[in-house]
Design an enzyme around this catalytic site. Sequence first.
Site, PDB file in Angstrom:
ATOM      1  N   THR A  18       0.860  -1.185   0.000  1.00  0.00           N
ATOM      2  CA  THR A  18       0.000   0.000   0.000  1.00  0.00           C
ATOM      3  C   THR A  18       0.898   1.238   0.000  1.00  0.00           C
ATOM      4  OG1 THR A  18      -0.171  -0.077   2.408  1.00  0.00           O
ATOM      5  CG2 THR A  18      -1.912  -1.197   1.147  1.00  0.00           C
ATOM      6  N   THR A  72       1.519   4.382   1.608  1.00  0.00           N
ATOM      7  CA  THR A  72       2.321   4.893   2.732  1.00  0.00           C
ATOM      8  C   THR A  72       3.228   3.810   3.288  1.00  0.00           C
ATOM      9  OG1 THR A  72       0.623   6.514   3.284  1.00  0.00           O
ATOM     10  CG2 THR A  72       2.206   5.978   5.018  1.00  0.00           C
ATOM     11  N   CYS A  73       2.735   2.589   3.338  1.00  0.00           N
ATOM     12  CA  CYS A  73       3.524   1.479   3.888  1.00  0.00           C
ATOM     13  C   CYS A  73       4.762   1.216   3.036  1.00  0.00           C
ATOM     14  CB  CYS A  73       2.670   0.221   3.979  1.00  0.00           C
ATOM     15  SG  CYS A  73       1.140   0.461   4.923  1.00  0.00           S
ATOM     16  N   SER A  74       4.606   1.284   1.720  1.00  0.00           N
ATOM     17  CA  SER A  74       5.703   0.972   0.800  1.00  0.00           C
ATOM     18  C   SER A  74       6.610   2.166   0.509  1.00  0.00           C
ATOM     19  CB  SER A  74       5.144   0.468  -0.530  1.00  0.00           C
ATOM     20  OG  SER A  74       4.560  -0.798  -0.368  1.00  0.00           O
TER      21      SER A  74
END
Length: 159
Positions: free
Chosen positions: A45, A47-49
């Site tokens: 996703t 922000t996560c990546s």
Amino acid sequence: MSIQIGDRIPEVTLKRIREGVETVDTHALFDDKKVLLFAVPGAFTPTCSERHLPGFVQHYEDFKARGIEVLCMSVNDPFVMKAWGESQHVPQGLEMLADGNGDFSRALGLEMDASGYGMGTRSKRFALYAEDGVVKQLHVEAPGEFRVSSAEYVLEQLG
């Protein structure tokens, strides 16, 4: 109710990705160690990546120098976590954990309903620091935010 500072980490099994996929108990992950666990709503996703995992990859050696093991967890299957770790060039030693059914997120009281995004039940974005299986710091993000669970913020809080 969610886990609090001073609480013991609940006993749950997770899938740890190394050369293959192995089942591991949370006591084996947390007992007799200093551990920083950060959780993301979903592998791959935005922000996560783009920010969350890359920050811990960048600062992994800073945590390691303090004797702190780093664990990344998401409510994804272990094969997704393996592919995500490879795509993000996660260093050996930074453990990727799959909480496929959300059991650990639920046991921590840190699950969230992301069904509005087509993602079902997921983990909230958080960072948790524990020593010998006891929570010493807990940084849970407000919905849609990314600040208090970042590697940089957690390092500041550890002093």
